[in-house]
Design an enzyme around this catalytic site. Sequence first.
Site, mmCIF file in Angstrom:
data_model
loop_
_atom_site.group_PDB
_atom_site.id
_atom_site.type_symbol
_atom_site.label_atom_id
_atom_site.label_comp_id
_atom_site.label_asym_id
_atom_site.label_seq_id
_atom_site.Cartn_x
_atom_site.Cartn_y
_atom_site.Cartn_z
ATOM 1 N N THR B 158 0.881 -1.177 0.000
ATOM 2 C CA THR B 158 0.000 0.000 0.000
ATOM 3 C C THR B 158 0.917 1.225 0.000
ATOM 4 O O THR B 158 1.329 1.665 -1.055
ATOM 5 C CB THR B 158 -0.991 -0.029 1.182
ATOM 6 O OG1 THR B 158 -0.280 -0.241 2.376
ATOM 7 C CG2 THR B 158 -2.019 -1.122 0.975
ATOM 8 N N LYS B 184 3.717 -7.090 3.552
ATOM 9 C CA LYS B 184 3.517 -5.647 3.431
ATOM 10 C C LYS B 184 3.642 -5.052 4.827
ATOM 11 O O LYS B 184 3.268 -5.691 5.815
ATOM 12 C CB LYS B 184 2.172 -5.294 2.798
ATOM 13 C CG LYS B 184 0.977 -5.387 3.729
ATOM 14 C CD LYS B 184 -0.290 -4.827 3.130
ATOM 15 C CE LYS B 184 -0.310 -3.324 3.120
ATOM 16 N NZ LYS B 184 -0.271 -2.668 4.431
ATOM 17 N N THR B 195 -1.363 -1.595 8.673
ATOM 18 C CA THR B 195 -1.732 -3.000 8.600
ATOM 19 C C THR B 195 -0.531 -3.815 8.188
ATOM 20 O O THR B 195 0.204 -3.435 7.305
ATOM 21 C CB THR B 195 -2.830 -3.196 7.544
ATOM 22 O OG1 THR B 195 -3.909 -2.351 7.862
ATOM 23 C CG2 THR B 195 -3.309 -4.621 7.538
ATOM 24 N N GLU B 285 6.706 3.760 8.954
ATOM 25 C CA GLU B 285 6.342 5.075 8.428
ATOM 26 C C GLU B 285 7.309 6.157 8.894
ATOM 27 O O GLU B 285 7.471 6.381 10.085
ATOM 28 C CB GLU B 285 4.908 5.412 8.827
ATOM 29 C CG GLU B 285 3.938 4.554 8.034
ATOM 30 C CD GLU B 285 2.523 4.702 8.499
ATOM 31 O OE1 GLU B 285 1.636 4.492 7.680
ATOM 32 O OE2 GLU B 285 2.297 5.032 9.672
ATOM 33 N N ASN B 408 0.691 10.528 8.823
ATOM 34 C CA ASN B 408 -0.527 10.157 9.541
ATOM 35 C C ASN B 408 -1.418 11.313 9.958
ATOM 36 O O ASN B 408 -2.507 11.094 10.458
ATOM 37 C CB ASN B 408 -0.156 9.339 10.778
ATOM 38 C CG ASN B 408 0.352 7.978 10.385
ATOM 39 O OD1 ASN B 408 -0.336 7.252 9.687
ATOM 40 N ND2 ASN B 408 1.557 7.654 10.787
ATOM 41 N N SER B 413 -4.404 19.099 5.938
ATOM 42 C CA SER B 413 -3.634 20.343 6.023
ATOM 43 C C SER B 413 -3.384 20.874 4.623
ATOM 44 O O SER B 413 -3.646 20.235 3.632
ATOM 45 C CB SER B 413 -2.336 20.106 6.766
ATOM 46 O OG SER B 413 -1.545 19.182 6.050
#
Lengths: 413, 413
Positions: B158, B184, B195, B285, B408, B413
């Site tokens: 993803t 993943k 996930t 991330e 996240n 914004s």
Amino acid sequence: MSTTVSPLAPKSVPELKPVPGVTFTTVAAGIRYKGRTDVLAMAFEPGTTVAGVTTRSLCPSAPVEWCRELLKKGKAGALVVNSGNANAFTGMKGREATSLTADLAAQAFGCKPTEVFLASTGVIGEPLDANKFEAALTEAAGQLVDWPWLDAARAIMTTDTFPKLATATVLLGDVPVTINGIAKGAGMIAPDMATMLSFVFTDAPIAADVLQKLLSKGVKTTFNAVTIDGDTSTSDTLLLFATGTAKERGAKTVKNIDDPALKAFKRALTELLADLAEQVARDGEGARKLVRITVTGAVSNKSARRIAMSIANSPLVKTAVAGEDANWGRVVMAVGKAGEPADRDLLSISFGDIRVAHEGARDPDYDETAVSDYMKNDVIDLTVDLGLGRGTDRVLTCDLTKEYVAINGDYRS
Amino acid sequence: MSTTVSPLAPKSVPELKPVPGVTFTTVAAGIRYKGRTDVLAMAFEPGTTVAGVTTRSLCPSAPVEWCRELLKKGKAGALVVNSGNANAFTGMKGREATSLTADLAAQAFGCKPTEVFLASTGVIGEPLDANKFEAALTEAAGQLVDWPWLDAARAIMTTDTFPKLATATVLLGDVPVTINGIAKGAGMIAPDMATMLSFVFTDAPIAADVLQKLLSKGVKTTFNAVTIDGDTSTSDTLLLFATGTAKERGAKTVKNIDDPALKAFKRALTELLADLAEQVARDGEGARKLVRITVTGAVSNKSARRIAMSIANSPLVKTAVAGEDANWGRVVMAVGKAGEPADRDLLSISFGDIRVAHEGARDPDYDETAVSDYMKNDVIDLTVDLGLGRGTDRVLTCDLTKEYVAINGDYRS
């Protein structure tokens, strides 16, 4: 370090009157920095009682261990708070430093060393040279005042962006007494950890064991219900001092927690602790939004607390709030990981008055535009109903912003 | 969303050979986005056994509940993985969608619906229209191939910045067998949660209950020892399929976990899981540094795990690593808050080979310049010795950067 005041700061600073029996001053001891005051010294009327709660950390600072020992007797003569050095993770030298500081303060203020309470914030792992307190505390003893409290609140700030004060006047039986409180929030002194300190003072005559019961109960729904980042400091300390000077105006000493004269005092103390705790959340590092998380319908209040804390400490929930995103999927995630009884198909989630999820699925009446508008507010109310029982709890937190990362990670950039 | 490859990505992608008995393809079902493949479909040789571990979340997705049910029988005919919709928090409709998907896959691939494993990632709380799978799975059945595996690994990405693959060839008794794995990592599909999915395949003939024991043991030190942000997904799924086709080449079916023929396979499987798990951590991330946290001297391995996780999930430790700051004070804090036995005065802490703290105080030999240089590395080894017992553990995490917050929190914004 941030130099602008948090947008969540209270609009006005309350005016605090003197608390009879409490005097204080600020002095420069040169602990770490030159040319700035780094010590708040306070002296208490003989007979002052004290209660306290300290960090649950199993690796506490030397001053925390010192206070824990003194709290067993419940008597206070002085309080010395320094910044620049936390006296944490300093081994045997740390214990020697607390002992020497207490001796010096006892000489300066005319009390016993075992009545001198200590709190330190600042760099950790550096030995604290307590000899520096000698001249500073002697100077302090000569210039004690009972006002203005704003000076005391400012003296314990580190990277707080605003001073934190609260006050109440309340009847103890039929005698008016004062409660003043100050706090410092989750700020950083490079290169160290967040530390929470708060000190509360009253002229009410209350026995130490009763004071401890009041405080232990009061923190449950206030200071212990606040989390900025889930990281528990080695130095967290909250002390409540009662000088008892209201006896001169006819107040009777309270020796029993069930004394009906305490009724209004109990409520006022809890409200004051809640006020200070909310100010700490409003000044969380990098905070742009205050988040009030209410959990209802849990199997017990304890279970509700754990679920609320799981939501409040979730980086994904906190970044979503920072992004003004009503991301209830992440709230479901945080409920699911809490390890407490929860049934996905009974969950309801609301932001403000807008229910976004109901009975385990998106609420069919959920209006995306309304909830988007709501998320622009400074204060966000997030409510989760588990539909299982009658357990309920509320915790406060703030959002997780890039500024948090900058404050805590940009030392070497 | 990040479009640049993580600086921590492996320097090369391994080449995976076919696993006899496993075929696959990718197709476009139009679940959420048009004009891109969003389904990975795999078909298995009759007789394929399967084991799995799924999220510990008490609010799991519908496909997780489906897989948990099917794992009781341990037989697999097909695997369908879709992106764009996680089918999580979708109530009764979610269960209907899993059931319909399994029926459609069973028709397309000629197996029983109760042998069709499912995994979904993407938006949560949106009903998944499983009718869209009908044409896609019929198309898939006509174009199954056994290679290249890079396509399969890419199909389940993803916001991963690189495909995650690992392979091993190992003797089962005296017959060579293959193990291929794909994963993943912790990526986002706006506006949803991280996930983790991983699928591992072998042609070794291994009974389902033995396979489950192998997998359950293997994840303890690999996937369960990785944390990006402490947030447990509702959809985490790891499945291990064994087609058994190596029987045609003389391999005997393994029916006992203690079968000596399994020895090399056990080791290779754990290494492969560790490899995939490390790739997930390397693609956390916003990650810029991989952090390996080793705890020794704890009272038990379980206690060591809890302390290691407390350090790995501490925002203050993670931001310090991002800032290339060897902030061992925050490590002490994270040990102290873990709630596990720890004695401040026995703690030692090292970054790489450099011991910064020893016996509860700063190491007198600690060279600030050397440790500053060390913190510039991509991979940081942090070791904490508690000095209490023989418990030990290791977990992997990454640093906490402004990019994590941006990924996240920046939707609006």
